[in-house]
Write a protein that holds these residues in place. Structure first.
Motif, PDB file in Angstrom:
ATOM      1  N   VAL A  36      -3.000  -4.649   5.273  1.00  6.59           N
ATOM      2  CA  VAL A  36      -3.610  -3.841   3.767  1.00  6.59           C
ATOM      3  C   VAL A  36      -4.929  -4.180   4.666  1.00  6.59           C
ATOM      4  O   VAL A  36      -6.243  -4.927   4.253  1.00  6.59           O
ATOM      5  N   ARG A  37      -4.763  -6.284   4.288  1.00  5.66           N
ATOM      6  CA  ARG A  37      -5.876  -7.322   4.532  1.00  5.66           C
ATOM      7  C   ARG A  37      -6.441  -6.410   6.172  1.00  5.66           C
ATOM      8  O   ARG A  37      -7.926  -6.690   6.362  1.00  5.66           O
ATOM      9  N   ALA A  49      -0.357   0.268  -1.975  1.00  3.06           N
ATOM     10  CA  ALA A  49       1.110   1.354  -2.113  1.00  3.06           C
ATOM     11  C   ALA A  49       0.893   2.282  -1.108  1.00  3.06           C
ATOM     12  O   ALA A  49       2.132   2.902  -0.908  1.00  3.06           O
ATOM     13  N   THR A  50       0.006   3.011  -0.137  1.00  4.58           N
ATOM     14  CA  THR A  50      -0.769   3.293   0.786  1.00  4.58           C
ATOM     15  C   THR A  50       0.542   2.595   1.864  1.00  4.58           C
ATOM     16  O   THR A  50       1.019   4.323   2.610  1.00  4.58           O
ATOM     17  N   ALA A  51       0.257   1.559   1.781  1.00  9.43           N
ATOM     18  CA  ALA A  51       0.769   1.347   3.750  1.00  9.43           C
ATOM     19  C   ALA A  51       2.163   1.200   3.358  1.00  9.43           C
ATOM     20  O   ALA A  51       2.990   1.870   4.001  1.00  9.43           O
ATOM     21  N   HIS A  52       2.917   0.522   1.888  1.00 11.28           N
ATOM     22  CA  HIS A  52       3.928   1.459   1.500  1.00 11.28           C
ATOM     23  C   HIS A  52       4.709   2.718   1.598  1.00 11.28           C
ATOM     24  O   HIS A  52       5.095   2.768   1.984  1.00 11.28           O
ATOM     25  N   ASN A  53       4.026   3.421   1.062  1.00  8.64           N
ATOM     26  CA  ASN A  53       4.472   4.534   1.259  1.00  8.64           C
ATOM     27  C   ASN A  53       4.637   5.501   2.570  1.00  8.64           C
ATOM     28  O   ASN A  53       5.463   5.885   2.917  1.00  8.64           O
ATOM     29  N   LEU A  54       3.654   5.385   3.219  1.00  6.79           N
ATOM     30  CA  LEU A  54       3.692   5.279   5.206  1.00  6.79           C
ATOM     31  C   LEU A  54       4.941   4.884   5.472  1.00  6.79           C
ATOM     32  O   LEU A  54       6.130   5.820   6.156  1.00  6.79           O
ATOM     33  N   ILE A  55       5.456   3.627   5.739  1.00  4.95           N
ATOM     34  CA  ILE A  55       6.374   3.139   5.921  1.00  4.95           C
ATOM     35  C   ILE A  55       8.051   3.577   5.683  1.00  4.95           C
ATOM     36  O   ILE A  55       8.661   3.691   5.836  1.00  4.95           O
ATOM     37  N   ALA A  56       7.784   3.642   4.050  1.00  2.00           N
ATOM     38  CA  ALA A  56       9.278   4.319   3.572  1.00  2.00           C
ATOM     39  C   ALA A  56       8.786   6.078   3.264  1.00  2.00           C
ATOM     40  O   ALA A  56       9.908   6.242   2.417  1.00  2.00           O
ATOM     41  N   ALA A  57       8.351   6.494   4.176  1.00  4.29           N
ATOM     42  CA  ALA A  57       8.445   7.964   4.007  1.00  4.29           C
ATOM     43  C   ALA A  57       8.141   8.819   2.973  1.00  4.29           C
ATOM     44  O   ALA A  57       8.659   9.532   2.294  1.00  4.29           O
ATOM     45  N   LEU A  67      -2.700   6.718   8.947  1.00  6.83           N
ATOM     46  CA  LEU A  67      -2.032   6.472   9.985  1.00  6.83           C
ATOM     47  C   LEU A  67      -3.148   5.898  10.965  1.00  6.83           C
ATOM     48  O   LEU A  67      -2.743   4.221  11.384  1.00  6.83           O
ATOM     49  N   LEU A  68      -3.954   6.077  10.608  1.00  8.09           N
ATOM     50  CA  LEU A  68      -5.023   5.129  11.908  1.00  8.09           C
ATOM     51  C   LEU A  68      -5.257   4.008  11.198  1.00  8.09           C
ATOM     52  O   LEU A  68      -5.173   3.467  12.310  1.00  8.09           O
ATOM     53  N   ALA A  69      -5.464   3.951  10.015  1.00  3.52           N
ATOM     54  CA  ALA A  69      -5.392   2.741   9.267  1.00  3.52           C
ATOM     55  C   ALA A  69      -4.859   1.731   9.419  1.00  3.52           C
ATOM     56  O   ALA A  69      -5.319   0.403   9.162  1.00  3.52           O
ATOM     57  N   PHE A  70      -3.411   1.981   8.504  1.00  2.00           N
ATOM     58  CA  PHE A  70      -1.968   0.909   9.588  1.00  2.00           C
ATOM     59  C   PHE A  70      -2.401   0.612  10.976  1.00  2.00           C
ATOM     60  O   PHE A  70      -1.688  -0.318  10.761  1.00  2.00           O
ATOM     61  N   LEU A  71      -2.124   1.868  11.903  1.00  4.45           N
ATOM     62  CA  LEU A  71      -1.828   0.889  12.635  1.00  4.45           C
ATOM     63  C   LEU A  71      -3.536   0.036  13.277  1.00  4.45           C
ATOM     64  O   LEU A  71      -3.061  -1.156  14.173  1.00  4.45           O
ATOM     65  N   ARG A  72      -4.386  -0.180  12.767  1.00  4.22           N
ATOM     66  CA  ARG A  72      -5.399  -0.646  13.085  1.00  4.22           C
ATOM     67  C   ARG A  72      -5.316  -2.462  11.983  1.00  4.22           C
ATOM     68  O   ARG A  72      -5.585  -2.882  12.947  1.00  4.22           O
ATOM     69  N   GLY A  73      -4.448  -1.839  10.461  1.00  5.27           N
ATOM     70  CA  GLY A  73      -3.590  -3.139  10.197  1.00  5.27           C
ATOM     71  C   GLY A  73      -2.404  -4.177  11.183  1.00  5.27           C
ATOM     72  O   GLY A  73      -2.774  -5.177  11.020  1.00  5.27           O
ATOM     73  N   CYS A  74      -1.815  -3.015  12.162  1.00 11.30           N
ATOM     74  CA  CYS A  74      -1.080  -3.835  12.306  1.00 11.30           C
ATOM     75  C   CYS A  74      -1.867  -4.770  13.719  1.00 11.30           C
ATOM     76  O   CYS A  74      -0.853  -5.133  14.743  1.00 11.30           O
TER      77      CYS A  74
END
Length: 101
Positions: A36-37, A49-57, A67-74
């Protein structure tokens, strides 16, 4: 989870994609909070919450931007992001269609 690859290849369901995203986080030694940071620092903020919902489907079909934001966060490089986005498009084909008028 150790047998789940941190790669989108072969993911066919939201749950499989979520497991692979969790494996990606594990491989890159990221927590949800760090994702998230970092996504915020990259200019594409997502909530915890959005990041958690993505990995928990969980919840509705995620947006492609999520998804793009999550990937950038990783800290996934842009060239590697393409494979994840292609997998997303296969799993969530209806999200690519424009709304009917």
């Amino acid at each position: 989870m150790s047998n789940v690859p941190p790669d989108p290849t072969g993911a066919a369901t939201p749950q499989e994609l979520g497991r692979r995203l969790r494996a990606l986080m594990h491989q890159r030694r990221c927590s949800v909070d760090s994702v998230v940071r970092r996504s915020s620092l990259a200019g594409t903020p997502i909530s915890r919450a959005t990041a958690h919902n993505l990995i928990a489907a969980r919840g509705h079909s995620p947006r492609r931007d999520t998804l793009l934001a999550f990937l950038r966060g990783c800290q996934v490089p842009p060239r590697e992001q393409i494979r994840w986005l292609i997998a997303y498009d296969k799993i969530f084909p209806d999200t690519r269609r424009p709304a009917a008028s």
